[in-house]
Design a protein around this motif. Structure first.
Motif, PDB file in Angstrom:
ATOM      1  N   ASN A   3       0.816  -1.201   0.000  1.00 28.98           N
ATOM      2  CA  ASN A   3       0.000   0.000   0.000  1.00 28.98           C
ATOM      3  C   ASN A   3       0.855   1.259   0.000  1.00 28.98           C
ATOM      4  OD1 ASN A   3      -2.246  -1.600   0.098  1.00 28.98           O
ATOM      5  ND2 ASN A   3      -2.866  -1.004   2.134  1.00 28.98           N
ATOM      6  N   TYR A   4       0.272   2.329  -0.503  1.00 33.67           N
ATOM      7  CA  TYR A   4       0.919   3.637  -0.543  1.00 33.67           C
ATOM      8  C   TYR A   4      -0.004   4.611   0.172  1.00 33.67           C
ATOM      9  CZ  TYR A   4       3.979   7.255  -2.314  1.00 33.67           C
ATOM     10  OH  TYR A   4       4.891   8.277  -2.400  1.00 33.67           O
ATOM     11  N   THR A   5       0.561   5.478   1.001  1.00 33.76           N
ATOM     12  CA  THR A   5      -0.237   6.369   1.832  1.00 33.76           C
ATOM     13  C   THR A   5       0.207   7.812   1.682  1.00 33.76           C
ATOM     14  OG1 THR A   5      -0.551   4.603   3.455  1.00 33.76           O
ATOM     15  CG2 THR A   5      -0.963   6.846   4.209  1.00 33.76           C
ATOM     16  N   ASP A   6      -0.741   8.694   1.481  1.00 28.75           N
ATOM     17  CA  ASP A   6      -0.496  10.129   1.559  1.00 28.75           C
ATOM     18  C   ASP A   6      -0.854  10.560   2.975  1.00 28.75           C
ATOM     19  OD1 ASP A   6       0.323  10.438  -1.030  1.00 28.75           O
ATOM     20  OD2 ASP A   6      -1.505  11.420  -1.731  1.00 28.75           O
ATOM     21  N   TYR A  39      -9.781   6.746   3.767  1.00 25.06           N
ATOM     22  CA  TYR A  39      -9.529   8.175   3.964  1.00 25.06           C
ATOM     23  C   TYR A  39      -9.847   8.468   5.421  1.00 25.06           C
ATOM     24  CZ  TYR A  39      -9.634  13.224   3.201  1.00 25.06           C
ATOM     25  OH  TYR A  39      -9.362  14.563   3.249  1.00 25.06           O
ATOM     26  N   CYS A  40      -8.870   8.948   6.183  1.00 30.45           N
ATOM     27  CA  CYS A  40      -9.049   9.165   7.617  1.00 30.45           C
ATOM     28  C   CYS A  40      -8.541  10.545   8.020  1.00 30.45           C
ATOM     29  CB  CYS A  40      -8.257   8.128   8.414  1.00 30.45           C
ATOM     30  SG  CYS A  40      -8.631   6.425   8.001  1.00 30.45           S
ATOM     31  N   GLU A  41      -9.296  11.227   8.868  1.00 35.58           N
ATOM     32  CA  GLU A  41      -8.842  12.486   9.445  1.00 35.58           C
ATOM     33  C   GLU A  41      -9.172  12.471  10.934  1.00 35.58           C
ATOM     34  OE1 GLU A  41      -9.204  16.269   7.451  1.00 35.58           O
ATOM     35  OE2 GLU A  41     -10.002  15.267   5.670  1.00 35.58           O
ATOM     36  N   TYR A  42      -8.245  13.002  11.721  1.00 35.76           N
ATOM     37  CA  TYR A  42      -8.388  13.058  13.166  1.00 35.76           C
ATOM     38  C   TYR A  42      -8.029  14.448  13.657  1.00 35.76           C
ATOM     39  CZ  TYR A  42      -8.619   7.986  13.056  1.00 35.76           C
ATOM     40  OH  TYR A  42      -8.989   6.697  12.807  1.00 35.76           O
ATOM     41  N   PHE A  69      -4.868  15.732  11.559  1.00 40.38           N
ATOM     42  CA  PHE A  69      -3.890  14.760  11.076  1.00 40.38           C
ATOM     43  C   PHE A  69      -4.666  13.729  10.263  1.00 40.38           C
ATOM     44  CE2 PHE A  69      -1.805  10.595  11.992  1.00 40.38           C
ATOM     45  CZ  PHE A  69      -0.600  10.827  11.350  1.00 40.38           C
ATOM     46  N   GLY A  70      -4.205  13.443   9.066  1.00 41.76           N
ATOM     47  CA  GLY A  70      -4.948  12.500   8.254  1.00 41.76           C
ATOM     48  C   GLY A  70      -4.081  11.763   7.266  1.00 41.76           C
ATOM     49  N   TRP A  71      -4.697  10.769   6.637  1.00 40.61           N
ATOM     50  CA  TRP A  71      -4.003   9.998   5.619  1.00 40.61           C
ATOM     51  C   TRP A  71      -5.018   9.384   4.674  1.00 40.61           C
ATOM     52  CZ3 TRP A  71      -4.263   8.650  10.723  1.00 40.61           C
ATOM     53  CH2 TRP A  71      -4.926   7.464  11.026  1.00 40.61           C
ATOM     54  N   VAL A  72      -4.518   9.094   3.472  1.00 38.16           N
ATOM     55  CA  VAL A  72      -5.316   8.453   2.437  1.00 38.16           C
ATOM     56  C   VAL A  72      -4.510   7.245   1.968  1.00 38.16           C
ATOM     57  CG1 VAL A  72      -6.573   8.782   0.282  1.00 38.16           C
ATOM     58  CG2 VAL A  72      -6.067  10.772   1.731  1.00 38.16           C
ATOM     59  N   VAL A  73      -5.132   6.068   1.958  1.00 34.80           N
ATOM     60  CA  VAL A  73      -4.442   4.833   1.614  1.00 34.80           C
ATOM     61  C   VAL A  73      -4.846   4.389   0.207  1.00 34.80           C
ATOM     62  CG1 VAL A  73      -4.072   2.409   2.244  1.00 34.80           C
ATOM     63  CG2 VAL A  73      -4.391   4.135   4.041  1.00 34.80           C
ATOM     64  N   PHE A  74      -3.845   3.983  -0.558  1.00 35.21           N
ATOM     65  CA  PHE A  74      -4.042   3.482  -1.924  1.00 35.21           C
ATOM     66  C   PHE A  74      -3.373   2.126  -2.051  1.00 35.21           C
ATOM     67  CE2 PHE A  74      -3.799   8.076  -1.942  1.00 35.21           C
ATOM     68  CZ  PHE A  74      -4.940   8.430  -2.623  1.00 35.21           C
ATOM     69  N   ASP A  75      -3.726   1.374  -3.080  1.00 29.33           N
ATOM     70  CA  ASP A  75      -3.081   0.074  -3.263  1.00 29.33           C
ATOM     71  C   ASP A  75      -1.678   0.203  -3.848  1.00 29.33           C
ATOM     72  OD1 ASP A  75      -3.611   0.586  -5.952  1.00 29.33           O
ATOM     73  OD2 ASP A  75      -4.957  -1.109  -6.211  1.00 29.33           O
ATOM     74  N   SER A  76      -1.363   1.379  -4.448  1.00 25.47           N
ATOM     75  CA  SER A  76      -0.031   1.573  -5.004  1.00 25.47           C
ATOM     76  C   SER A  76       0.210   3.063  -5.231  1.00 25.47           C
ATOM     77  CB  SER A  76       0.108   0.849  -6.345  1.00 25.47           C
ATOM     78  OG  SER A  76      -0.727   1.456  -7.317  1.00 25.47           O
ATOM     79  N   ARG A  77       1.456   3.410  -5.472  1.00 28.00           N
ATOM     80  CA  ARG A  77       1.780   4.798  -5.796  1.00 28.00           C
ATOM     81  C   ARG A  77       1.146   5.197  -7.128  1.00 28.00           C
ATOM     82  NH1 ARG A  77       7.708   7.777  -5.756  1.00 28.00           N
ATOM     83  NH2 ARG A  77       6.905   9.808  -6.408  1.00 28.00           N
ATOM     84  N   ALA A 113       1.571  20.300   6.177  1.00 28.03           N
ATOM     85  CA  ALA A 113       2.678  19.403   5.847  1.00 28.03           C
ATOM     86  C   ALA A 113       2.059  18.193   5.165  1.00 28.03           C
ATOM     87  CB  ALA A 113       3.430  18.986   7.104  1.00 28.03           C
ATOM     88  N   TYR A 114       2.682  17.734   4.072  1.00 30.31           N
ATOM     89  CA  TYR A 114       2.106  16.667   3.270  1.00 30.31           C
ATOM     90  C   TYR A 114       3.218  15.807   2.688  1.00 30.31           C
ATOM     91  CZ  TYR A 114       0.540  14.522  -1.078  1.00 30.31           C
ATOM     92  OH  TYR A 114       0.309  13.633  -2.089  1.00 30.31           O
ATOM     93  N   GLY A 115       2.938  14.538   2.473  1.00 31.13           N
ATOM     94  CA  GLY A 115       3.891  13.676   1.787  1.00 31.13           C
ATOM     95  C   GLY A 115       3.284  12.333   1.456  1.00 31.13           C
TER      96      GLY A 115
END
Length: 124
Positions: A3-6, A39-42, A69-77, A113-115
């Protein structure tokens, strides 16, 4: 484990959290429609640990601001890159985000901040 996560973190005024949450719920559905697995935000609750730099310090939060603070998960970049293109072109996003970035500056991307991150370890 491919998985790839932003990931992202940003400040937002406490009094704008309800308005932001309404948008975030809709944005999450758009991201998932375009390929996100999750897709998660806290909102920050316990952000101080002695000897470390805190999220509020990192994003230079002001008095009265919460930390999201959050992140988005994908199956790949590759899926993530395609989703980013689709989301950026989706007219619903412009409609949703415009009220947050107008003159009131509820959301300021310049303070976020993002990555993108590839998996190092995952334990479930």
């Amino acid at each position: 484990m491919g998985n790839y996560t932003d990931g992202f973190v940003f400040p937002i005024r406490h009094d704008h959290l309800p308005e932001y949450k309404q948008v975030a719920v809709q944005v999450a559905e758009i991201w998932k429609e375009h390929g996100a697995l999750a897709y998660c935000e806290y909102v920050g609750d316990d952000l101080a640990l002695e000897g470390t730099r805190s999220f509020p310090e990192m994003v230079e939060a002001n008095e009265g601001e919460a930390i999201v603070f959050g992140w988005v998960v994908f199956d790949s970049r590759e899926t993530r890159n395609l989703a980013n293109e689709k989301v950026a072109a989706d007219p619903r996003m412009a409609e949703l985000v415009a009220p947050l970035t107008d003159s009131r500056k509820i959301f300021d991307a310049g303070r976020m901040a993002y990555g993108g991150f590839k998996a190092l370890t995952i334990s479930q």
